[in-house]
Enzyme design. Sequence first.
Site, short mmCIF file in Angstrom:
data_model
loop_
_atom_site.label_atom_id
_atom_site.label_comp_id
_atom_site.label_asym_id
_atom_site.label_seq_id
_atom_site.Cartn_x
_atom_site.Cartn_y
_atom_site.Cartn_z
N ASP A 74 24.82 21.79 25.94
CA ASP A 74 24.83 22.99 25.08
C ASP A 74 23.47 23.68 25.12
O ASP A 74 23.29 24.76 24.55
CB ASP A 74 25.29 22.68 23.66
CG ASP A 74 24.41 21.65 22.96
OD1 ASP A 74 23.49 21.11 23.61
OD2 ASP A 74 24.64 21.40 21.76
N SER A 75 22.50 23.08 25.86
CA SER A 75 21.26 23.78 26.17
C SER A 75 21.56 25.06 26.93
O SER A 75 20.68 25.93 27.06
CB SER A 75 20.30 22.88 26.97
OG SER A 75 20.96 22.33 28.09
N ASP A 82 29.03 18.82 26.81
CA ASP A 82 28.57 18.71 25.43
C ASP A 82 29.61 19.29 24.47
O ASP A 82 30.12 20.39 24.69
CB ASP A 82 27.28 19.52 25.25
CG ASP A 82 26.08 18.62 25.06
OD1 ASP A 82 26.25 17.43 24.71
OD2 ASP A 82 24.96 19.11 25.29
N LYS A 87 30.13 14.58 25.45
CA LYS A 87 28.95 14.02 24.78
C LYS A 87 28.88 14.63 23.38
O LYS A 87 29.11 15.84 23.24
CB LYS A 87 27.68 14.33 25.56
CG LYS A 87 26.39 13.96 24.84
CD LYS A 87 25.19 13.91 25.76
CE LYS A 87 24.49 15.21 26.01
NZ LYS A 87 23.98 15.91 24.80
N GLU A 144 26.57 14.54 19.51
CA GLU A 144 25.28 14.17 18.91
C GLU A 144 25.46 13.42 17.59
O GLU A 144 26.24 13.84 16.73
CB GLU A 144 24.45 15.43 18.64
CG GLU A 144 24.04 16.13 19.93
CD GLU A 144 23.08 17.29 19.68
OE1 GLU A 144 22.64 17.51 18.53
OE2 GLU A 144 22.78 17.98 20.67
N GLU A 160 16.96 10.93 23.17
CA GLU A 160 16.07 12.09 23.39
C GLU A 160 14.85 12.02 22.47
O GLU A 160 14.99 11.81 21.24
CB GLU A 160 16.86 13.39 23.13
CG GLU A 160 16.01 14.63 23.29
CD GLU A 160 16.79 15.93 23.41
OE1 GLU A 160 18.03 15.89 23.43
OE2 GLU A 160 16.14 16.99 23.48
#
Length: 262
Positions: free
Chosen positions: A42-43, A81, A110, A112, A179
């Site tokens: 999602d970057s 993401d 993925k 978070e 991270e």
Amino acid sequence: MTAIDFIEKKKRGEPISMVTSYDSWSAALVAASDVDVILVGDSAAMVMHGHSSTIPADLPMMAAHVAAVRRGAGDAFIVADMPFLSFRGSIDAAIDAVGMLMRAGANAVKLEGAEGNLEAVARIVGSGVPVMGHLGLTPQSVNAFGGFRVQGRSREAAERLARDAAALQESGCFSMVLEAVPAATAETVSRSLTIPTIGIGAGSGTDGQVLVLHDLLGLQPEFKPRFVRRFMDGASLITDALNTYHQEVVSRQFPTVKEAYS
Ligand code: KIV
């Protein structure tokens, strides 16, 4: 590469390499390289759309990037993401979001954080979709963290990280990103797990590494955090090529007869 290979690689002590890609042409380049895994992070919201955080990424944005990456990536293993809040409303909503990303071409998703997510992780895994966890600096929580800061520095925070990592493994994750975590903590957590950890800003003791493609290619020269290594100076190479093109247009060296149709 498959989700099973992640665990096999950890067992063999072979590090895993992962890079981001958000579009078809860069996905084709990554797929043709030796890199193990493509992450449609999602970057994308920051790198491709110019936002200052990943929070503006939503499902249609992520599904469009996943579909573009799949069209370029052949059968490479793609992790997508799950965007901000897409897995928090309800498990049904999370499953719908997973369906959208998998239909767009992902092999795994993925998400978070651990707290409040374990049931969703178990349901997604139980639905046949591999889940990669993401702990430490989880950028979707940037507002709660007060900025993009290293996490897990205090003893309590390191212990919480270890507990969260164990809980994600227990819930069925096949791997997890760590991270911006102190290297010693990341190494301890990695050793405590049977699933591989993939670090970014987490030192060399994780089971693999991930970088944003644009960072490792040096395409964003103004962005230079400590953990990024530039494997080429892409921005200078591109600027030089553009200036050469411009010069050859204005001097009428481009195109030549060979580059024109008779
Ligand atoms: O969105 C992303 O690119 C990521 C990596 C930095 C791990 O989550």
